[in-house]
Design an enzyme around this catalytic site. Structure first.
Site, mmCIF file in Angstrom:
data_model
loop_
_atom_site.group_PDB
_atom_site.id
_atom_site.type_symbol
_atom_site.label_atom_id
_atom_site.label_comp_id
_atom_site.label_asym_id
_atom_site.label_seq_id
_atom_site.Cartn_x
_atom_site.Cartn_y
_atom_site.Cartn_z
ATOM 1 N N HIS A 146 0.822 -1.208 0.000
ATOM 2 C CA HIS A 146 0.000 0.000 0.000
ATOM 3 C C HIS A 146 0.862 1.266 0.000
ATOM 4 C CE1 HIS A 146 -4.253 -1.316 1.485
ATOM 5 N NE2 HIS A 146 -3.753 -2.183 0.629
ATOM 6 N N GLU B 6 -6.364 -0.790 -6.062
ATOM 7 C CA GLU B 6 -7.379 0.034 -5.401
ATOM 8 C C GLU B 6 -7.035 1.507 -5.619
ATOM 9 O OE1 GLU B 6 -5.335 -1.511 -2.720
ATOM 10 O OE2 GLU B 6 -6.357 -3.435 -2.498
#
Length: 323
Positions: free
Chosen positions: A37, A106
């Protein structure tokens, strides 16, 4: 059955993640899987170190345990040529212990470069397809070029290649990505116990490892565990359609404002009763997954690792499909 430990890069700094990985190896886990991330899901989590640096250090500090990204998006924030190089290097320094988990990404992490994250899900999958073709091409050796609809490669070569290419596990949320995993990947990766997805993967020719993350939160009592998961991990109950679209932790804060402790208890194994952990893991086994990732959202990682060693290891390894 292979059992993994989730390294939550959103909740811990790099040195703590390395320490946990060493403990996981000592406790008997088969592999560690680390999210890749740029942002945490919620500001309260407070971390997001660079995954590839952490995994490289873990490789140097461990001897046996497997390593995996869960998962990397090789289409926007990273160019696939960079991931091909990074994965090849990590495979070499870990003596072939690395699995490259990839997915369509994402918005939370991919919008940060300013190039935009596609609104169209089919486009995201098309980009992932091109990325996988580029990675495979570079791993075949020599100078390579590629001209896709979305991605380009210009006369590039990865010089340091392992003797055996890393396993690529492709994250799937539906039939399209499950078929892509069978076609261009070596394995499947999922976060929900959808048996139909494994069936689609297999019917499309997929025969590799099938990874799934099992939600849990360890503490001495159920309430303490659930409250900890509610604070840091309530985003997990929103579903993939929400998780893939929101751009920042503040959006996840708003989207999860109504999540209750009861919602956590219904989806997570909370507390210290090993039978509840088996109950939550069983649907994943029944759905056809054979690599279970213990995703602990509890307040005490050391306590959970010890609990796993004492109470869960043999129970989880003994799970077989109910049918």
């Amino acid at each position: 059955m292979q059992i993994g430990y989730k390294l939550a890069s959103e909740s811990f700094g790099p040195k703590e993640l390395i320490r946990q990985a060493v403990l996981a190896e000592q406790a008997g886990f088969d592999f560690v899987e680390m999210s890749d991330h740029y942002h945490p899901w919620l500001d309260v989590q407070g971390h997001s170190p660079f995954t590839w640096t952490v995994l490289g250090t873990i490789a140097a500090k461990t001897d046996r345990i497997g390593l995996a990204t869960g998962v990397t998006c090789p289409t926007v924030r990273y160019h696939p040529a960079i991931i091909a190089q990074a994965a090849a290097t990590l495979a070499l320094v870990s003596d072939d212990r690395f699995t490259l988990g990839v997915g369509a990404g994402e918005r939370l992490n991919e919008h940060v470069t300013g190039e935009g994250f596609p609104n169209s899900v089919p486009e995201r999958h098309d980009r992932l397809r091109e990325a996988l073709e580029i990675i495979r091409l570079l791993w075949s050796g020599g100078y390579q070029s590629y001209h896709g609809r979305y991605l380009r490669l210009d006369d590039a070569r990865v010089f340091d290649l392992p003797r055996r290419s890393p396993v690529i596990a492709v994250a799937a949320s539906g039939p399209l990505s499950a078929r892509l995993a069978a076609e261009l990947g070596d394995g499947l990766f999922a976060t929900e116990p959808k048996g139909g997805m494994v069936d689609t993967y297999r019917s499309a020719g997929g025969d590799g490892p099938r990874y799934a993350e099992v939600p849990m939160a360890w503490a001495a009592d159920e309430h303490t565990a659930a409250r900890a998961a509610l604070k840091t991990s309530r985003w997990a109950v929103t579903g993939w359609q929400v998780m893939s679209e929101l751009p920042n932790p503040a959006n996840f804060e708003a989207a999860t404002a109504t999540v209750r402790e009861e919602d956590i208890l219904s989806q997570f194994a909370c507390g210290s009763d090993p039978e509840r952990y088996v109950e939550v893991a069983r649907p994943f086994v029944d759905a056809g997954f054979d690599h279970l990732v213990m995703q602990n959202a509890g307040p005490d990682p050391d306590g959970f690792i010890d609990f796993y060693r004492r109470e869960l290891d043999q129970r989880m390894r003994g799970l077989t499909p109910s049918a």
